[in-house]
Write a protein that holds these residues in place. Structure first.
Motif, PDB file in Angstrom:
ATOM      1  N   ASP A  84       0.830  -1.204   0.000  1.00 35.32           N
ATOM      2  CA  ASP A  84       0.000   0.000   0.000  1.00 35.32           C
ATOM      3  C   ASP A  84       0.866   1.256   0.000  1.00 35.32           C
ATOM      4  O   ASP A  84       0.546   2.252  -0.652  1.00 35.32           O
ATOM      5  N   GLU A  96       1.086   4.138  -3.157  1.00 34.67           N
ATOM      6  CA  GLU A  96       0.787   5.556  -2.929  1.00 34.67           C
ATOM      7  C   GLU A  96       2.006   6.433  -3.247  1.00 34.67           C
ATOM      8  O   GLU A  96       1.870   7.510  -3.828  1.00 34.67           O
ATOM      9  N   THR A 142      -2.904  10.112   5.081  1.00 38.72           N
ATOM     10  CA  THR A 142      -2.953   8.863   4.312  1.00 38.72           C
ATOM     11  C   THR A 142      -2.103   7.777   4.956  1.00 38.72           C
ATOM     12  O   THR A 142      -2.506   6.610   5.025  1.00 38.72           O
ATOM     13  N   TYR A 143      -0.926   8.162   5.458  1.00 41.42           N
ATOM     14  CA  TYR A 143      -0.052   7.182   6.103  1.00 41.42           C
ATOM     15  C   TYR A 143      -0.753   6.556   7.313  1.00 41.42           C
ATOM     16  O   TYR A 143      -0.719   5.336   7.507  1.00 41.42           O
ATOM     17  N   ILE A 196      -3.270   3.915   6.305  1.00 45.31           N
ATOM     18  CA  ILE A 196      -2.649   2.659   5.893  1.00 45.31           C
ATOM     19  C   ILE A 196      -2.136   1.899   7.116  1.00 45.31           C
ATOM     20  O   ILE A 196      -2.299   0.674   7.233  1.00 45.31           O
ATOM     21  N   LYS A 228      -4.939   0.276   9.067  1.00 42.70           N
ATOM     22  CA  LYS A 228      -5.495  -0.854   8.312  1.00 42.70           C
ATOM     23  C   LYS A 228      -4.771  -2.148   8.657  1.00 42.70           C
ATOM     24  O   LYS A 228      -5.408  -3.214   8.792  1.00 42.70           O
TER      25      LYS A 228
END
Length: 252
Positions: free
Chosen positions: A54, A58, A236-237, A240, A243
């Protein structure tokens, strides 16, 4: 390539367009296919998935390159970068002085180390000091076992297990009060088989940092670093990370 159709754009626009096309080149990226949950094969699709997958997806989009993903054993990754057979590697690679002498590294993108896991209803344990006098599972022969026996005055309850699954099951069955082991492993278990039953708490201990490795003199170092920085800045980091590992570690 016939560029006559670019003339109406003007020289400056044509050069800008050409530069953008050139920047979207395809680079060779390599990973180790067996470092769960950073990179692993999806048995249903045959595709590589995981935290690192991921991240590199990105990064590539933001840095402006496409990539051809290859896999190999971890011990062949640095030599492949040295010879120029691949351009970039992401595989939970610890940044070390020795490696920095032969390849380039991005800024750190993952802080690894040791971490505490407890049952989901435990509100008493937050740090290593809270483990004094408790029954704690860890892996035999691991750095986590050495750390516990060194740091805890009352370490009679430290029990080494032959495998991580054994100590995770012991925690959920209430045979022990906590697990102390490698952060990526406990984080992934808490997000998968242990979801809703266990949780990770507290900071990282004995940390190491992972970086994206690039061949020496790579033109992509700055772009990769800028991509990582923007991912952390816009959240965004964190998305991820959560997740794959759950909540981010606290600062010590």
């Amino acid at each position: 390539m016939n560029t006559n159709w670019l003339k109406p754009l003007g020289v400056a626009a044509a050069l800008s367009f050409t530069a953008n096309v050139a920047s979207a080149e395809t680079v060779k990226v390599v990973t180790d296919p067996s470092f769960v949950p950073f990179e692993m094969m999806d048995q249903e699709t045959g595709e590589m998935i995981g935290f690192d997958m991921d991240i590199i997806s990105e990064v590539a989009e933001r840095a402006g390159f496409e990539y051809d993903l290859q896999t190999m054993d971890f011990n062949g990754i640095i030599p492949a970068l040295q010879t120029g057979n691949v351009d970039i590697a992401i595989a939970g690679i610890t940044i070390t002085e020795e490696r920095e002498e032969i390849v380039d590294f991005s800024d750190p993108y993952y802080d690894s180390g040791l971490r505490i896991m407890v049952r989901a209803d435990n509100e008493e344990v937050e740090t290593i000091d809270d483990l004094e006098g408790l029954e704690i599972g860890t892996k035999i022969g691991s750095t986590s076992y050495d750390f516990l026996t060194r740091e805890l005055d009352d370490n009679d309850g430290v029990t080494p297990y032959p495998g991580s699954s054994d100590m995770y099951m012991a925690l959920m069955s209430r045979s022990i009060d906590a697990v102390f082991y490698d952060a990526p492993n406990v984080g992934y278990f808490a997000q998968t088989k242990g979801e809703g039953r266990v949780k990770t708490v507290g900071p990282l201990y004995e940390g190491q940092q992972y970086g994206i490795a690039l061949k020496n003199g790579s033109e992509w170092v700055d772009e990769v670093n800028e991509a990582l920085a923007s991912m952390k800045e816009d959240g965004t980091y964190d998305e991820i990370y959560k997740k794959w590992f759950g909540e981010l570690p606290e600062d010590e």
